[in-house]
Structure formats: C-alpha cells, structure tokens
Design a protein around this motif. Sequence first.
Motif, PDB file in Angstrom:
ATOM      1  N   VAL A   5       5.947   7.550   2.627  1.00  0.00           N
ATOM      2  CA  VAL A   5       4.538   7.259   2.353  1.00  0.00           C
ATOM      3  C   VAL A   5       4.373   5.810   1.897  1.00  0.00           C
ATOM      4  O   VAL A   5       3.449   5.116   2.319  1.00  0.00           O
ATOM      5  CB  VAL A   5       3.980   8.252   1.296  1.00  0.00           C
ATOM      6  N   MET A   6       5.291   5.349   1.042  1.00  0.00           N
ATOM      7  CA  MET A   6       5.211   3.968   0.556  1.00  0.00           C
ATOM      8  C   MET A   6       5.446   2.962   1.691  1.00  0.00           C
ATOM      9  O   MET A   6       4.797   1.923   1.736  1.00  0.00           O
ATOM     10  CB  MET A   6       6.217   3.734  -0.571  1.00  0.00           C
ATOM     11  N   ARG A   7       6.363   3.271   2.616  1.00  0.00           N
ATOM     12  CA  ARG A   7       6.568   2.385   3.773  1.00  0.00           C
ATOM     13  C   ARG A   7       5.301   2.332   4.614  1.00  0.00           C
ATOM     14  O   ARG A   7       4.886   1.266   5.063  1.00  0.00           O
ATOM     15  CB  ARG A   7       7.758   2.857   4.599  1.00  0.00           C
ATOM     16  N   LEU A   8       4.673   3.487   4.835  1.00  0.00           N
ATOM     17  CA  LEU A   8       3.428   3.523   5.600  1.00  0.00           C
ATOM     18  C   LEU A   8       2.356   2.708   4.899  1.00  0.00           C
ATOM     19  O   LEU A   8       1.628   1.944   5.533  1.00  0.00           O
ATOM     20  CB  LEU A   8       2.956   4.965   5.783  1.00  0.00           C
ATOM     21  N   ASP A  13      -1.223  -1.910   4.578  1.00  0.00           N
ATOM     22  CA  ASP A  13      -1.696  -3.071   3.815  1.00  0.00           C
ATOM     23  C   ASP A  13      -1.511  -4.352   4.613  1.00  0.00           C
ATOM     24  O   ASP A  13      -2.391  -5.207   4.635  1.00  0.00           O
ATOM     25  CB  ASP A  13      -0.965  -3.180   2.475  1.00  0.00           C
ATOM     26  N   GLU A  14      -0.371  -4.472   5.265  1.00  0.00           N
ATOM     27  CA  GLU A  14      -0.094  -5.684   6.049  1.00  0.00           C
ATOM     28  C   GLU A  14      -1.030  -5.790   7.256  1.00  0.00           C
ATOM     29  O   GLU A  14      -1.575  -6.848   7.537  1.00  0.00           O
ATOM     30  CB  GLU A  14       1.363  -5.678   6.516  1.00  0.00           C
ATOM     31  N   PRO A  18      -6.672  -9.589   5.585  1.00  0.00           N
ATOM     32  CA  PRO A  18      -7.436 -10.588   6.343  1.00  0.00           C
ATOM     33  C   PRO A  18      -6.507 -11.681   6.878  1.00  0.00           C
ATOM     34  O   PRO A  18      -5.629 -12.162   6.182  1.00  0.00           O
ATOM     35  CB  PRO A  18      -8.396 -11.173   5.296  1.00  0.00           C
ATOM     36  N   ARG A  19      -6.683 -12.027   8.135  1.00  0.00           N
ATOM     37  CA  ARG A  19      -5.850 -13.041   8.784  1.00  0.00           C
ATOM     38  C   ARG A  19      -6.399 -14.437   8.524  1.00  0.00           C
ATOM     39  O   ARG A  19      -7.592 -14.618   8.266  1.00  0.00           O
ATOM     40  CB  ARG A  19      -5.797 -12.802  10.300  1.00  0.00           C
ATOM     41  N   SER A  20      -5.525 -15.429   8.612  1.00  0.00           N
ATOM     42  CA  SER A  20      -5.972 -16.806   8.439  1.00  0.00           C
ATOM     43  C   SER A  20      -6.976 -17.141   9.544  1.00  0.00           C
ATOM     44  O   SER A  20      -6.857 -16.667  10.666  1.00  0.00           O
ATOM     45  CB  SER A  20      -4.783 -17.767   8.470  1.00  0.00           C
ATOM     46  N   GLY A  21      -7.951 -17.934   9.204  1.00  0.00           N
ATOM     47  CA  GLY A  21      -9.004 -18.299  10.145  1.00  0.00           C
ATOM     48  C   GLY A  21     -10.213 -17.387  10.081  1.00  0.00           C
ATOM     49  O   GLY A  21     -11.287 -17.738  10.559  1.00  0.00           O
ATOM     50  N   PRO A  83     -10.012  -8.344  -1.177  1.00  0.00           N
ATOM     51  CA  PRO A  83      -9.153  -9.447  -0.729  1.00  0.00           C
ATOM     52  C   PRO A  83      -9.953 -10.665  -0.248  1.00  0.00           C
ATOM     53  O   PRO A  83      -9.558 -11.807  -0.496  1.00  0.00           O
ATOM     54  CB  PRO A  83      -8.347  -8.841   0.420  1.00  0.00           C
ATOM     55  N   LEU A  84     -11.094 -10.428   0.394  1.00  0.00           N
ATOM     56  CA  LEU A  84     -11.935 -11.538   0.846  1.00  0.00           C
ATOM     57  C   LEU A  84     -12.495 -12.294  -0.349  1.00  0.00           C
ATOM     58  O   LEU A  84     -12.480 -13.530  -0.387  1.00  0.00           O
ATOM     59  CB  LEU A  84     -13.068 -11.028   1.732  1.00  0.00           C
TER      60      LEU A  84
END
Length: 130
Positions: A5-8, A13-14, A18-21, A83-84
């Motif tokens: 569950v923690m790996r998932l 999360d990854e 939010p991606r750069s740009g 996160p934003l």
Amino acid sequence: RLGGVMRLRRVLDEVSAPRSGLFELAQEDTIVCRCEEITLGQIKEALTEALAKALAEGAMDMREVKRMTRMGMGPCQGRMCGPLMQEMIAREKNLPPESIGHLNPRPPVKPVLLKALAEHRDMANPQLWP
C-alpha cells in the motif's frame, strides 16, 4: 500488505505531483481549488495581501492564505490544491517549497440532522436520558 500500500501511495503521489511548467500555463481565471472554486487570481490577491502583512512581521505560510481564501477547506482538505499553493508561495518568496510548510488536512465531516442530535442518547451516561 502495508508495504504494498505504501509503495502504491508513493507512486500515486509521484504521478499526481504538479509538473514543472504547469504554473506558467495557469491564467487568472484558472481554478486552483476545485472544492471551493478558488481561482488563481483570488489566490494571488490573497497571497499579495498576506505577503505584504507577513513580510512586515517576517513570516508567511499556507495556513494564512487558507484563512483568507478558504483554499484547502473543501472535501479534499487541500490534497489537490495544497502543492500548487506551496509552490506559489515558494516562488513569491524565492524559497524552496519544502520551507513553506503544509496544510493540515482534517478528517472529512458529514452534516448531521439536528433531529439526529436531539434524539441521540449518550450510552455511557444513561442518567442523562430524557
């Protein structure tokens, strides 16, 4: 099982980060907090006011913007917009996002009918029953 569950969670999360740009694409009317329908313009306005006040006091964090805009108070408790907001404040202050802090998510709350409260009996205290 917990390890799986923690790996998932780490993968989700990854993938969800939010991606750069992304921040450069947003316009003033872009909705940042979907739960509370708060736009980027509203966040910037609150951030500007909060930042001016905070700079005079020497501090700035996400909780202050949350109080001013309700950003992060919807059902997701800031999991989507947090996160934003963290990135925006970090860019404004020219600091790493980790130094800005995080929102404190609260457990979801469901509305309760007054009738249900009125009819509730405290099972631990029968002497309080009507």
